[in-house]
Motif scaffolding. Sequence first.
Motif, PDB file in Angstrom:
ATOM      1  N   ARG A  14       0.839  -1.201   0.000  1.00  0.00           N
ATOM      2  CA  ARG A  14       0.000   0.000   0.000  1.00  0.00           C
ATOM      3  C   ARG A  14       0.873   1.250   0.000  1.00  0.00           C
ATOM      4  O   ARG A  14       0.566   2.237  -0.673  1.00  0.00           O
ATOM      5  CB  ARG A  14      -0.914  -0.019   1.228  1.00  0.00           C
ATOM      6  N   SER A  21       1.022   6.968  -6.679  1.00  0.00           N
ATOM      7  CA  SER A  21      -0.076   7.870  -6.995  1.00  0.00           C
ATOM      8  C   SER A  21       0.337   9.324  -6.768  1.00  0.00           C
ATOM      9  O   SER A  21       0.077  10.194  -7.607  1.00  0.00           O
ATOM     10  CB  SER A  21      -1.294   7.521  -6.140  1.00  0.00           C
ATOM     11  N   GLU A 191      -7.241  10.482   4.898  1.00  0.00           N
ATOM     12  CA  GLU A 191      -8.209   9.709   4.111  1.00  0.00           C
ATOM     13  C   GLU A 191      -9.099  10.615   3.275  1.00  0.00           C
ATOM     14  O   GLU A 191      -9.465  10.282   2.147  1.00  0.00           O
ATOM     15  CB  GLU A 191      -9.049   8.827   5.034  1.00  0.00           C
ATOM     16  N   PRO A 195      -7.122  10.575  -2.233  1.00  0.00           N
ATOM     17  CA  PRO A 195      -8.042   9.556  -2.773  1.00  0.00           C
ATOM     18  C   PRO A 195      -7.464   8.145  -2.793  1.00  0.00           C
ATOM     19  O   PRO A 195      -8.184   7.182  -2.521  1.00  0.00           O
ATOM     20  CB  PRO A 195      -8.330  10.066  -4.187  1.00  0.00           C
ATOM     21  N   ILE A 196      -6.182   7.989  -3.106  1.00  0.00           N
ATOM     22  CA  ILE A 196      -5.605   6.648  -3.189  1.00  0.00           C
ATOM     23  C   ILE A 196      -5.554   5.975  -1.826  1.00  0.00           C
ATOM     24  O   ILE A 196      -5.627   4.747  -1.722  1.00  0.00           O
ATOM     25  CB  ILE A 196      -4.195   6.689  -3.824  1.00  0.00           C
ATOM     26  N   ALA A 198      -7.881   6.266   0.556  1.00  0.00           N
ATOM     27  CA  ALA A 198      -9.230   5.722   0.754  1.00  0.00           C
ATOM     28  C   ALA A 198      -9.490   4.546  -0.184  1.00  0.00           C
ATOM     29  O   ALA A 198     -10.100   3.545   0.197  1.00  0.00           O
ATOM     30  CB  ALA A 198     -10.262   6.821   0.538  1.00  0.00           C
ATOM     31  N   LYS A 199      -8.997   4.639  -1.413  1.00  0.00           N
ATOM     32  CA  LYS A 199      -9.233   3.586  -2.403  1.00  0.00           C
ATOM     33  C   LYS A 199      -8.569   2.271  -2.016  1.00  0.00           C
ATOM     34  O   LYS A 199      -9.087   1.188  -2.334  1.00  0.00           O
ATOM     35  CB  LYS A 199      -8.721   4.055  -3.766  1.00  0.00           C
ATOM     36  N   THR A 200      -7.419   2.335  -1.350  1.00  0.00           N
ATOM     37  CA  THR A 200      -6.683   1.120  -0.983  1.00  0.00           C
ATOM     38  C   THR A 200      -7.039   0.623   0.416  1.00  0.00           C
ATOM     39  O   THR A 200      -6.434  -0.327   0.907  1.00  0.00           O
ATOM     40  CB  THR A 200      -5.162   1.372  -1.059  1.00  0.00           C
ATOM     41  N   ARG A 201      -8.014   1.233   1.050  1.00  0.00           N
ATOM     42  CA  ARG A 201      -8.415   0.828   2.403  1.00  0.00           C
ATOM     43  C   ARG A 201      -9.289  -0.422   2.339  1.00  0.00           C
ATOM     44  O   ARG A 201     -10.217  -0.501   1.547  1.00  0.00           O
ATOM     45  CB  ARG A 201      -9.181   1.968   3.071  1.00  0.00           C
TER      46      ARG A 201
END
Length: 215
Positions: A14, A21, A191, A195-196, A198-201
């Motif tokens: 992550r 990103s 978060e 954006p990345i 939150a997207k990888t959570r």
Amino acid sequence: MLVLLSSPASPFGRKVKIAASVLGLLDDIKVENTSTTNPEDSLRRQNPLGKIPALILDDGATLYDSRVIIEYLDHLAGGNRIFPEGEARFAALRNQAMADGMMDAGILQVYEKRFRPAEYRFPDWQAYQAQKVERALKVLEDTPPAPVGAPADLDVGTIAIACALGYLDLRFNGDWRASCPRLTGWIDGVEQAVPIFAKTRLPAQPVAEIPEPLR
């Protein structure tokens, strides 16, 4: 195209995704999920340590671990993008070292429960690892990182810290938050602003519902 061997639950993977990103390189990387426990997986040929993340370059060479990969990505992006210059560089590297240590200690606690039969577990060993995390959290709570309003505000240290806290949320139900209100506010801000992240959570999965990633 670069190929990143990782796992959705890997905090170190992550870390690389978030760095990529922030650097504007994520679209240049193909992410492939891999199994650290499967001896037939190609990972063990690409990284003799059998750990993730590993980055396969265009010429077939492989870079590992996350710290090396992130520095390489920063180099591709022109350098000194997420590695501050001057004295600030060493503070960021120190934060990365502390956060990586938190992730290692958290993973070792999970391994103790996952791979060792209950009668052979060592409570003192688990406590020893947990205390590393507790001490690091106290340092961060006493002096939290600067607020993050946009992805560009992150550096290698704060990216690592965010991933360490995310791993504690994933595997330990976010129990750390009760004693760290300032740090909780900081990670919640990350978060919202990145954006990345939150997207990888992933939803909280304490102990063992998916194979645990190796660093």
